[in-house]
Motif scaffolding. Structure first.
Motif, PDB file in Angstrom:
ATOM      1  N   GLY A 110     127.592  60.578  49.583  1.00  0.00           N
ATOM      2  CA  GLY A 110     128.442  60.914  48.455  1.00  0.00           C
ATOM      3  C   GLY A 110     129.796  61.472  48.851  1.00  0.00           C
ATOM      4  O   GLY A 110     130.705  61.537  48.018  1.00  0.00           O
ATOM      5  N   ALA A 111     129.948  61.850  50.116  1.00  0.00           N
ATOM      6  CA  ALA A 111     131.185  62.483  50.562  1.00  0.00           C
ATOM      7  C   ALA A 111     131.874  61.726  51.686  1.00  0.00           C
ATOM      8  O   ALA A 111     132.894  62.198  52.198  1.00  0.00           O
ATOM      9  N   ARG A 112     131.348  60.600  52.071  1.00  0.00           N
ATOM     10  CA  ARG A 112     131.922  59.812  53.173  1.00  0.00           C
ATOM     11  C   ARG A 112     132.493  58.502  52.645  1.00  0.00           C
ATOM     12  O   ARG A 112     132.082  58.023  51.584  1.00  0.00           O
ATOM     13  N   PRO A 113     133.429  57.898  53.392  1.00  0.00           N
ATOM     14  CA  PRO A 113     134.016  56.634  52.932  1.00  0.00           C
ATOM     15  C   PRO A 113     132.975  55.536  52.787  1.00  0.00           C
ATOM     16  O   PRO A 113     132.086  55.390  53.625  1.00  0.00           O
ATOM     17  N   ILE A 114     133.118  54.777  51.722  1.00  0.00           N
ATOM     18  CA  ILE A 114     132.258  53.628  51.471  1.00  0.00           C
ATOM     19  C   ILE A 114     133.008  52.365  51.868  1.00  0.00           C
ATOM     20  O   ILE A 114     134.141  52.140  51.449  1.00  0.00           O
ATOM     21  N   ALA A 115     132.356  51.551  52.691  1.00  0.00           N
ATOM     22  CA  ALA A 115     133.004  50.332  53.173  1.00  0.00           C
ATOM     23  C   ALA A 115     132.814  49.159  52.224  1.00  0.00           C
ATOM     24  O   ALA A 115     133.702  48.312  52.089  1.00  0.00           O
ATOM     25  N   TYR A 116     131.638  49.112  51.592  1.00  0.00           N
ATOM     26  CA  TYR A 116     131.322  47.973  50.732  1.00  0.00           C
ATOM     27  C   TYR A 116     130.702  48.451  49.424  1.00  0.00           C
ATOM     28  O   TYR A 116     129.834  49.332  49.425  1.00  0.00           O
ATOM     29  N   TRP A 117     131.144  47.837  48.338  1.00  0.00           N
ATOM     30  CA  TRP A 117     130.614  48.093  46.992  1.00  0.00           C
ATOM     31  C   TRP A 117     130.113  46.789  46.391  1.00  0.00           C
ATOM     32  O   TRP A 117     130.699  45.726  46.610  1.00  0.00           O
ATOM     33  N   GLY A 118     129.068  46.911  45.596  1.00  0.00           N
ATOM     34  CA  GLY A 118     128.670  45.787  44.773  1.00  0.00           C
ATOM     35  C   GLY A 118     129.537  45.719  43.537  1.00  0.00           C
ATOM     36  O   GLY A 118     130.390  46.582  43.306  1.00  0.00           O
ATOM     37  N   GLN A 119     129.292  44.713  42.715  1.00  0.00           N
ATOM     38  CA  GLN A 119     130.107  44.523  41.513  1.00  0.00           C
ATOM     39  C   GLN A 119     129.625  45.384  40.358  1.00  0.00           C
ATOM     40  O   GLN A 119     130.346  45.539  39.364  1.00  0.00           O
ATOM     41  N   GLY A 120     128.442  45.924  40.470  1.00  0.00           N
ATOM     42  CA  GLY A 120     127.896  46.807  39.446  1.00  0.00           C
ATOM     43  C   GLY A 120     126.973  46.080  38.486  1.00  0.00           C
ATOM     44  O   GLY A 120     127.140  44.887  38.208  1.00  0.00           O
ATOM     45  N   THR A 121     125.999  46.822  37.977  1.00  0.00           N
ATOM     46  CA  THR A 121     125.086  46.303  36.960  1.00  0.00           C
ATOM     47  C   THR A 121     124.927  47.368  35.878  1.00  0.00           C
ATOM     48  O   THR A 121     124.756  48.551  36.174  1.00  0.00           O
ATOM     49  N   GLN A 122     125.014  46.946  34.629  1.00  0.00           N
ATOM     50  CA  GLN A 122     124.980  47.874  33.500  1.00  0.00           C
ATOM     51  C   GLN A 122     123.546  48.276  33.177  1.00  0.00           C
ATOM     52  O   GLN A 122     122.665  47.423  33.027  1.00  0.00           O
ATOM     53  N   VAL A 123     123.348  49.572  33.042  1.00  0.00           N
ATOM     54  CA  VAL A 123     122.081  50.122  32.563  1.00  0.00           C
ATOM     55  C   VAL A 123     122.377  50.900  31.296  1.00  0.00           C
ATOM     56  O   VAL A 123     123.209  51.811  31.297  1.00  0.00           O
ATOM     57  N   THR A 124     121.717  50.517  30.210  1.00  0.00           N
ATOM     58  CA  THR A 124     121.898  51.196  28.934  1.00  0.00           C
ATOM     59  C   THR A 124     120.547  51.687  28.438  1.00  0.00           C
ATOM     60  O   THR A 124     119.612  50.896  28.310  1.00  0.00           O
ATOM     61  N   VAL A 125     120.467  52.987  28.180  1.00  0.00           N
ATOM     62  CA  VAL A 125     119.229  53.597  27.710  1.00  0.00           C
ATOM     63  C   VAL A 125     119.450  54.086  26.285  1.00  0.00           C
ATOM     64  O   VAL A 125     120.302  54.942  26.040  1.00  0.00           O
ATOM     65  N   SER A 126     118.698  53.525  25.367  1.00  0.00           N
ATOM     66  CA  SER A 126     118.841  53.906  23.956  1.00  0.00           C
ATOM     67  C   SER A 126     117.869  55.027  23.607  1.00  0.00           C
ATOM     68  O   SER A 126     116.769  55.113  24.151  1.00  0.00           O
ATOM     69  N   SER A 127     118.292  55.853  22.670  1.00  0.00           N
ATOM     70  CA  SER A 127     117.449  57.002  22.272  1.00  0.00           C
ATOM     71  C   SER A 127     116.530  56.636  21.124  1.00  0.00           C
ATOM     72  O   SER A 127     116.639  55.582  20.533  1.00  0.00           O
TER      73      SER A 127
END
Length: 127
Positions: A110-127
């Motif tokens: 969480g505090a070090r440089p990130i070299a590679y990222w994914g494109q992301g995936t949406q997570v939606t939690v409904s109440s």
């Protein structure tokens, strides 16, 4: 070309479960820690969980401890995030990440440089 491709996101009711996958291609990350971040609307991207290259060491942010489990399969160059007992506050785009150094521990991701990222995936939690 290195690619991290996430899958498994979706819409789920509170209390439900999802399993995210992140498949890496272009190079092998078996000697690197890997992890997951998330970004909720209007908030900064935050570190969620990390796992060592061997899978023997893991780290979780406090809000997901006991509910999320990170794992990896080096033969498949894939990292997973099992999410149980989901809450509306878990709603976010989830990103897979690989740090820039093989010496980065799961705790430090969480505090070090990130070299590679994914494109992301949406997570939606409904109440």
């Amino acid at each position: 070309q290195v690619q991290l491709v996430e899958s498994g996101g979706g819409l789920v009711q509170a209390g439900g479960s999802l399993r995210l996958s992140c498949a890496a291609s272009g190079r092998t990350f078996s000697s690197y820690a890997m992890g997951w971040f998330r970004q909720a609307p209007g908030k900064e991207r935050a570190f969620v969980a990390g796992i060592s290259w061997s899978g023997g060491s893991t780290y979780y942010t406090d809000s997901v401890k006991g509910r999320f489990t990170i794992s990896r399969d080096n033969a498949k160059n894939t990292v997973y995030l099992e999410m149980n007992s989901l809450k509306p506050e878990d709603t976010a785009v989830y990103y897979c990440a690989v740090p820039g150094s093989s010496y980065t521990t799961p705790y430090a991701m969480g505090a070090r440089p990130i070299a590679y990222w994914g494109q992301g995936t949406q997570v939606t939690v409904s109440s």
